[in-house]
Design a protein around this motif. Structure first.
Motif, PDB file in Angstrom:
ATOM      1  N   SER A 128     -14.116 -31.152   7.288  1.00 21.29           N
ATOM      2  CA  SER A 128     -14.171 -30.365   6.060  1.00 21.29           C
ATOM      3  C   SER A 128     -13.402 -30.973   4.901  1.00 21.29           C
ATOM      4  O   SER A 128     -13.449 -30.450   3.794  1.00 21.29           O
ATOM      5  CB  SER A 128     -13.620 -28.957   6.326  1.00 21.29           C
ATOM      6  OG  SER A 128     -12.279 -29.028   6.778  1.00 21.29           O
ATOM      7  N   THR A 129     -12.702 -32.072   5.121  1.00 25.65           N
ATOM      8  CA  THR A 129     -11.897 -32.680   4.064  1.00 25.65           C
ATOM      9  C   THR A 129     -12.394 -34.089   3.772  1.00 25.65           C
ATOM     10  O   THR A 129     -12.448 -34.933   4.671  1.00 25.65           O
ATOM     11  CB  THR A 129     -10.411 -32.738   4.456  1.00 25.65           C
ATOM     12  OG1 THR A 129      -9.964 -31.430   4.786  1.00 25.65           O
ATOM     13  CG2 THR A 129      -9.576 -33.286   3.305  1.00 25.65           C
ATOM     14  N   GLY A 130     -12.757 -34.333   2.512  1.00 26.52           N
ATOM     15  CA  GLY A 130     -13.243 -35.653   2.116  1.00 26.52           C
ATOM     16  C   GLY A 130     -12.424 -36.213   0.972  1.00 26.52           C
ATOM     17  O   GLY A 130     -11.587 -35.524   0.382  1.00 26.52           O
ATOM     18  N   ALA A 131     -12.662 -37.479   0.652  1.00 23.02           N
ATOM     19  CA  ALA A 131     -11.923 -38.106  -0.442  1.00 23.02           C
ATOM     20  C   ALA A 131     -12.741 -39.221  -1.066  1.00 23.02           C
ATOM     21  O   ALA A 131     -13.487 -39.938  -0.381  1.00 23.02           O
ATOM     22  CB  ALA A 131     -10.591 -38.658   0.047  1.00 23.02           C
ATOM     23  N   PHE A 132     -12.600 -39.348  -2.379  1.00 25.91           N
ATOM     24  CA  PHE A 132     -13.085 -40.498  -3.123  1.00 25.91           C
ATOM     25  C   PHE A 132     -11.865 -41.301  -3.566  1.00 25.91           C
ATOM     26  O   PHE A 132     -10.915 -40.734  -4.123  1.00 25.91           O
ATOM     27  CB  PHE A 132     -13.896 -40.062  -4.343  1.00 25.91           C
ATOM     28  CG  PHE A 132     -15.225 -39.449  -4.005  1.00 25.91           C
ATOM     29  CD1 PHE A 132     -16.355 -40.241  -3.880  1.00 25.91           C
ATOM     30  CD2 PHE A 132     -15.348 -38.081  -3.807  1.00 25.91           C
ATOM     31  CE1 PHE A 132     -17.588 -39.681  -3.574  1.00 25.91           C
ATOM     32  CE2 PHE A 132     -16.569 -37.507  -3.497  1.00 25.91           C
ATOM     33  CZ  PHE A 132     -17.695 -38.312  -3.372  1.00 25.91           C
ATOM     34  N   LEU A 133     -11.888 -42.604  -3.328  1.00 24.40           N
ATOM     35  CA  LEU A 133     -10.787 -43.481  -3.719  1.00 24.40           C
ATOM     36  C   LEU A 133     -11.146 -44.122  -5.057  1.00 24.40           C
ATOM     37  O   LEU A 133     -12.125 -44.869  -5.157  1.00 24.40           O
ATOM     38  CB  LEU A 133     -10.556 -44.552  -2.654  1.00 24.40           C
ATOM     39  CG  LEU A 133     -10.356 -44.047  -1.219  1.00 24.40           C
ATOM     40  CD1 LEU A 133     -10.064 -45.215  -0.286  1.00 24.40           C
ATOM     41  CD2 LEU A 133      -9.237 -43.011  -1.154  1.00 24.40           C
ATOM     42  N   VAL A 134     -10.339 -43.846  -6.063  1.00 25.39           N
ATOM     43  CA  VAL A 134     -10.652 -44.269  -7.434  1.00 25.39           C
ATOM     44  C   VAL A 134      -9.671 -45.354  -7.867  1.00 25.39           C
ATOM     45  O   VAL A 134      -8.448 -45.190  -7.754  1.00 25.39           O
ATOM     46  CB  VAL A 134     -10.561 -43.067  -8.399  1.00 25.39           C
ATOM     47  CG1 VAL A 134     -10.737 -43.525  -9.841  1.00 25.39           C
ATOM     48  CG2 VAL A 134     -11.604 -42.018  -8.033  1.00 25.39           C
ATOM     49  N   TRP A 135     -10.215 -46.451  -8.377  1.00 29.74           N
ATOM     50  CA  TRP A 135      -9.356 -47.522  -8.877  1.00 29.74           C
ATOM     51  C   TRP A 135      -8.483 -47.009 -10.012  1.00 29.74           C
ATOM     52  O   TRP A 135      -8.938 -46.252 -10.873  1.00 29.74           O
ATOM     53  CB  TRP A 135     -10.200 -48.696  -9.380  1.00 29.74           C
ATOM     54  CG  TRP A 135     -10.852 -49.441  -8.259  1.00 29.74           C
ATOM     55  CD1 TRP A 135     -12.178 -49.517  -7.978  1.00 29.74           C
ATOM     56  CD2 TRP A 135     -10.187 -50.197  -7.242  1.00 29.74           C
ATOM     57  NE1 TRP A 135     -12.380 -50.260  -6.846  1.00 29.74           N
ATOM     58  CE2 TRP A 135     -11.183 -50.696  -6.378  1.00 29.74           C
ATOM     59  CE3 TRP A 135      -8.854 -50.499  -6.978  1.00 29.74           C
ATOM     60  CZ2 TRP A 135     -10.887 -51.479  -5.267  1.00 29.74           C
ATOM     61  CZ3 TRP A 135      -8.548 -51.270  -5.877  1.00 29.74           C
ATOM     62  CH2 TRP A 135      -9.559 -51.766  -5.038  1.00 29.74           C
ATOM     63  N   GLY A 136      -7.244 -47.433 -10.032  1.00 36.31           N
ATOM     64  CA  GLY A 136      -6.334 -47.034 -11.096  1.00 36.31           C
ATOM     65  C   GLY A 136      -6.034 -45.557 -11.027  1.00 36.31           C
ATOM     66  O   GLY A 136      -5.628 -45.035  -9.991  1.00 36.31           O
ATOM     67  N   ASP A 137      -6.235 -44.863 -12.130  1.00 36.06           N
ATOM     68  CA  ASP A 137      -5.983 -43.422 -12.216  1.00 36.06           C
ATOM     69  C   ASP A 137      -7.301 -42.700 -12.489  1.00 36.06           C
ATOM     70  O   ASP A 137      -8.055 -43.110 -13.377  1.00 36.06           O
ATOM     71  CB  ASP A 137      -4.979 -43.125 -13.328  1.00 36.06           C
ATOM     72  CG  ASP A 137      -4.624 -41.652 -13.375  1.00 36.06           C
ATOM     73  OD1 ASP A 137      -3.677 -41.255 -12.687  1.00 36.06           O
ATOM     74  OD2 ASP A 137      -5.317 -40.893 -14.081  1.00 36.06           O
ATOM     75  N   PRO A 138      -7.601 -41.622 -11.764  1.00 32.57           N
ATOM     76  CA  PRO A 138      -8.884 -40.934 -11.943  1.00 32.57           C
ATOM     77  C   PRO A 138      -9.111 -40.367 -13.338  1.00 32.57           C
ATOM     78  O   PRO A 138     -10.258 -40.093 -13.711  1.00 32.57           O
ATOM     79  CB  PRO A 138      -8.820 -39.797 -10.902  1.00 32.57           C
ATOM     80  CG  PRO A 138      -7.836 -40.246  -9.884  1.00 32.57           C
ATOM     81  CD  PRO A 138      -6.822 -41.047 -10.645  1.00 32.57           C
ATOM     82  N   SER A 139      -8.030 -40.177 -14.100  1.00 31.20           N
ATOM     83  CA  SER A 139      -8.183 -39.574 -15.425  1.00 31.20           C
ATOM     84  C   SER A 139      -8.463 -40.597 -16.518  1.00 31.20           C
ATOM     85  O   SER A 139      -8.695 -40.224 -17.666  1.00 31.20           O
ATOM     86  CB  SER A 139      -6.907 -38.789 -15.784  1.00 31.20           C
ATOM     87  OG  SER A 139      -5.816 -39.675 -15.971  1.00 31.20           O
TER      88      SER A 139
END
Length: 275
Positions: A128-139
């Motif tokens: 039930s728990t997923g994640a996207f790994l984003v380069w740098g900062d997601p914002s």
């Protein structure tokens, strides 16, 4: 309810992850890894290394799974009036792929009878728990948050998500050049190469430019600002150049062309600073 983490993983160095990010990684069941093709396989490779070093296994010793999502190609003009439409279409196609992956890979916490089972009794055998790994900062200069909001607005799948900030390429660039992004009482602006080519932004002397494919800094050779440039910042392939633009512009261009030909892709950032 499904839970998704959007985790900033820094500019390329696996040691740049925050303690908060590492703790989040260790509680994730499914990592959604965006595959940008063989030419950019390094990006997937670095994500695998980050997971190897920091993810360990999720709670209960169940381990984690990795699900690769092939990033769709952009279709449409890369410049000009049609460019915003190109980006909107690309994001919507990405959203459809992310949405399908979330539905297929994450449980909504309901059992076969359609009722919620918070104690796990009768719930389907799914994570039930997923994640996207984003380069740098997601914002900063990333579309993942906008894509997740678009998915939620469609109403086909429900989930909650949490954003874990990361070290941006801008912060990493300034650190590697040992400079501050701001000066006393003076603003700094983050912009794109396309906008810089149209003219120096009004009211600022310090400009950070992200992913400039056309070396738009050359439009400002006459002003001769100082440039702090970096490519692949935080990785083994890191290239740094700093100096007066008139003195280093050609070196940056040559370094950029050579690196792109060797690796097939390039990610670079720079700070321009007028006197």
């Amino acid at each position: 309810m499904r839970k998704i983490y959007v985790i900033g993983i820094g500019a390329g160095d696996p040691d740049q992850l925050t303690v908060q990010a590492v703790r989040a990684l260790q509680g994730v069941d499914v990592f959604f890894l965006v595959d940008k093709g063989a030419e950019k396989s390094d990006l997937i490779g670095l994500r695998h290394e980050i997971l190897r070093r920091h993810a360990g296994g999720s709670s209960g010793g169940r381990g984690y799974r990795q699900v690769e999502i092939r990033d769709p190609e952009r279709e449409g003009p890369a410049d000009g009036a049609g460019y915003p439409g190109t980006v909107d279409d690309w994001r919507s196609r990405r959203a459809a792929l992310y949405e399908r992956a979330i539905i297929d890979e994450l449980s909504d916490g309901e059992g076969p009878d359609g009722n919620e089972h918070p104690d796990g009794n009768g719930a389907p055998d799914r994570d039930s728990t997923g994640a996207f790994l984003v380069w740098g900062d997601p914002s900063l200069y990333d579309s993942t948050l906008a894509i997740l909001e678009e998915i939620l607005a469609r109403g086909s799948v429900r989930f909650e998500y949490e954003v874990i900030p990361g070290i941006s390429s801008v912060s990493a660039l300034a650190a590697r050049h040992r400079v501050g992004l701001t000066r006393v009482g003076r603003p700094v602006q983050i912009t794109t190469g396309r906008r810089l080519a149209e003219g120096w932004p009004d009211g600022v002397d310090d400009v950070v430019v992200m992913l400039d494919a056309h070396q738009s800094f050359r439009h400002h050779l006459a002003a001769d600002p100082v440039i702090h440039w970096g490519a692949y910042v935080g990785t083994e392939d890191e290239i740094l150049v700093s100096g007066r633009l008139s003195e280093v512009a050609d070196r940056i261009g040559e370094s950029r062309s050579e690196a792109r030909a060797r690796k097939g892709w390039i990610m670079d950032t720079y700070l321009l600073r007028r006197d």
